[in-house]
Enzyme design. Structure first.
Site, short mmCIF file in Angstrom:
data_model
loop_
_atom_site.label_atom_id
_atom_site.label_comp_id
_atom_site.label_asym_id
_atom_site.label_seq_id
_atom_site.Cartn_x
_atom_site.Cartn_y
_atom_site.Cartn_z
N SER A 141 0.86 -1.19 0.00
CA SER A 141 0.00 0.00 0.00
C SER A 141 0.89 1.23 0.00
CB SER A 141 -0.85 0.01 1.28
OG SER A 141 -1.44 1.27 1.48
N TYR A 154 -0.89 -0.22 10.71
CA TYR A 154 -1.27 -0.64 9.35
C TYR A 154 -0.15 -0.29 8.38
CZ TYR A 154 -3.40 -0.90 4.80
OH TYR A 154 -3.62 -1.21 3.48
C1 8X3 Z 1 -5.04 1.68 1.61
C2 8X3 Z 1 -4.67 3.10 1.40
O1 8X3 Z 1 -4.07 5.33 2.51
O2 8X3 Z 1 -6.04 4.21 3.34
O3 8X3 Z 1 -3.96 0.83 1.82
O4 8X3 Z 1 -3.88 3.38 3.88
S1 8X3 Z 1 -4.67 4.02 2.86
#
Ligand code: 8X3
Length: 253
Positions: A141, A154
């Site tokens: 990501s 995350y």
């Molecule tokens: C998804 C994009 O910017 O919401 O991985 O983390 S974000």
């Protein structure tokens, strides 16, 4: 376009979003599929539809990749199948809180799926991919490239995915296996409703006011990467909507 129609592509997180769109994209080219996800009903529906529409062979397996023993059993069950692609896509985000306020179990869930499940799926795929000089596509990501408010763990799990992609390129250099890392920006999938635990207003707001990417846009890039000639390895692709310049900078109307 290079594609071996006698081998399977293994796709995790295939019941929705980027995983499902990639299954659809590869099926349309005549690729046989092993589709893996937790939600059995959705896999079954996809299985029936893709076999009917494209005359391919589809195998489904209901699996939570964070259940590491179940992942081992899954690979034992598919022993002997010819697999030349792993689309290592299963992953999730839970919450978007400041570090000090984060619910620790939400961090654990992301670590269990995005790191431990991701590693187990990748490691046990290697014997299959060695036999076919296959291709691993890892889904990271843009959150792994730049930090944003509440992205903390995350983002860390996605930086981890990017580092493992690079490490795999090195550790597998003698095998002929290719490794590609895809880092999407904002893609309209179930990602945000999972992150915000079904809070519709909050998750819809993420994609409002600009043209976000679709799962098909990312699947299109994945299909491009896996259909290059065997001597061409696209190491990574960073894919943003035109109206997004970084995880935090958008042009919204
Ligand atoms: C998804 C994009 O910017 O919401 O991985 O983390 S974000």
């Amino acid at each position: 376009m290079h594609l071996n129609k006698n081998a399977f592509a293994l796709i995790t997180g295939a019941s929705s979003g980027i995983g499902q769109a990639t299954a659809e994209g590869l099926a349309a080219l005549g690729k046989n599929l092993i589709i893996v996800a937790r939600r059995k009903d959705r896999l079954e529906e996809l299985h029936q539809r893709l076999e009917k529409e494209h005359g391919i062979t589809v195998k489904t397996y209901s699996l939570d990749v964070s259940d590491l023993r179940a992942v081992e059993t899954f690979y034992q069950d598919i022993a002997g199948l010819k697999i030349d692609m792993l689309i290592n896509n299963a992953g999730l985000s839970r919450g978007k809180e400041s570090f000090e306020d984060y619910n620790f179990s939400d961090w654990e869930e992301m670590i269990d799926v995005n790191i431990k499940g991701f590693l187990k799926i990748a490691q046990l795929a290697i014997p299959f991919l060695k036999a076919t000089k296959g291709h691993i596509v890892n889904l990271s990501s843009t959150a792994g490239l730049e930090a944003y408010e509440g992205g903390n763990v995350y983002g860390g799990t996605k930086s981890f995915v990017q580092m493992i992609s690079k490490s795999l390129r090195i550790d597998l250099i003698t095998t002929g296996i290719r490794v590609t890392d895809i880092a999407p920006g904002m893609v309209n999938t179930e990602f945000s409703s999972v992150r915000f635990r079904g809070d519709k207003a909050r998750s819809e707001a993420v994609y409002k006011g600009y043209e976000e990417l679709s799962a098909d846009d990312i699947a299109d890039n994945i299909v491009y990467c896996v259909t290059r000639p065997p001597h061409v390895n696209i190491e990574s692709l960073v894919v943003y909507p035109t109206a997004q310049a970084s995880p935090r900078i958008f042009h919204k109307k």
